[in-house]
Design a protein around this motif. Structure first.
Motif, PDB file in Angstrom:
ATOM      1  N   ASP A  25       0.812  -1.219   0.000  1.00 22.15           N
ATOM      2  CA  ASP A  25       0.000   0.000   0.000  1.00 22.15           C
ATOM      3  C   ASP A  25       0.848   1.273   0.000  1.00 22.15           C
ATOM      4  N   LYS A  27       2.463   4.573  -0.734  1.00 21.18           N
ATOM      5  CA  LYS A  27       2.029   5.743  -1.501  1.00 21.18           C
ATOM      6  C   LYS A  27       3.253   6.520  -1.974  1.00 21.18           C
ATOM      7  N   SER A  29       3.576   9.588  -1.814  1.00 20.97           N
ATOM      8  CA  SER A  29       3.842  10.572  -0.762  1.00 20.97           C
ATOM      9  C   SER A  29       4.659   9.984   0.386  1.00 20.97           C
ATOM     10  N   ASP A  30       4.659   8.658   0.554  1.00 13.58           N
ATOM     11  CA  ASP A  30       5.440   8.010   1.609  1.00 13.58           C
ATOM     12  C   ASP A  30       6.917   7.868   1.249  1.00 13.58           C
ATOM     13  N   SER A  63      -0.705   5.469  -5.345  1.00 10.53           N
ATOM     14  CA  SER A  63       0.153   4.495  -4.672  1.00 10.53           C
ATOM     15  C   SER A  63       1.373   4.299  -5.566  1.00 10.53           C
TER      16      SER A  63
END
Length: 88
Positions: A25, A27, A29-30, A63
């Motif tokens: 999962d 993303k 942004s992660d 993702s």
């Protein structure tokens, strides 16, 4: 493979922890990339495949797997041989 190229760039150049990619999962942004970091990563893909991604910021809410799939679709679209034009 494109996903391997992107992961390698992120780990070696952007300093992304390789364990992050174990999360299905994950993303974009992660990945702790700022907008410049994202653009630089995409430059690597563009340079390799010879085309320009029109709006790199579209990937921010995705993702990681969605981003890779979208880029693969763009690469495939750009590298397809155009169909011959029918003659009358």
């Amino acid at each position: 493979m494109l996903i391997d190229q992107i992961k390698k760039y992120l780990v070696e150049t952007a300093g992304t922890d390789p364990q992050k990619f174990e999360n299905p999962d994950l993303k974009v942004s992660d990945l702790d990339l700022d907008s410049l970091g994202l653009v630089e990563m995409l430059f690597e893909v563009e340079d390799k495949y010879g085309f320009q991604i029109p709006d790199p910021m579209i990937f921010l809410p995705m993702s990681f797997s969605e981003m890779v799939a979208a880029i693969e679709a763009m690469v495939q679209e750009q590298t397809q041989t155009p169909s011959p034009t029918p003659t009358n």
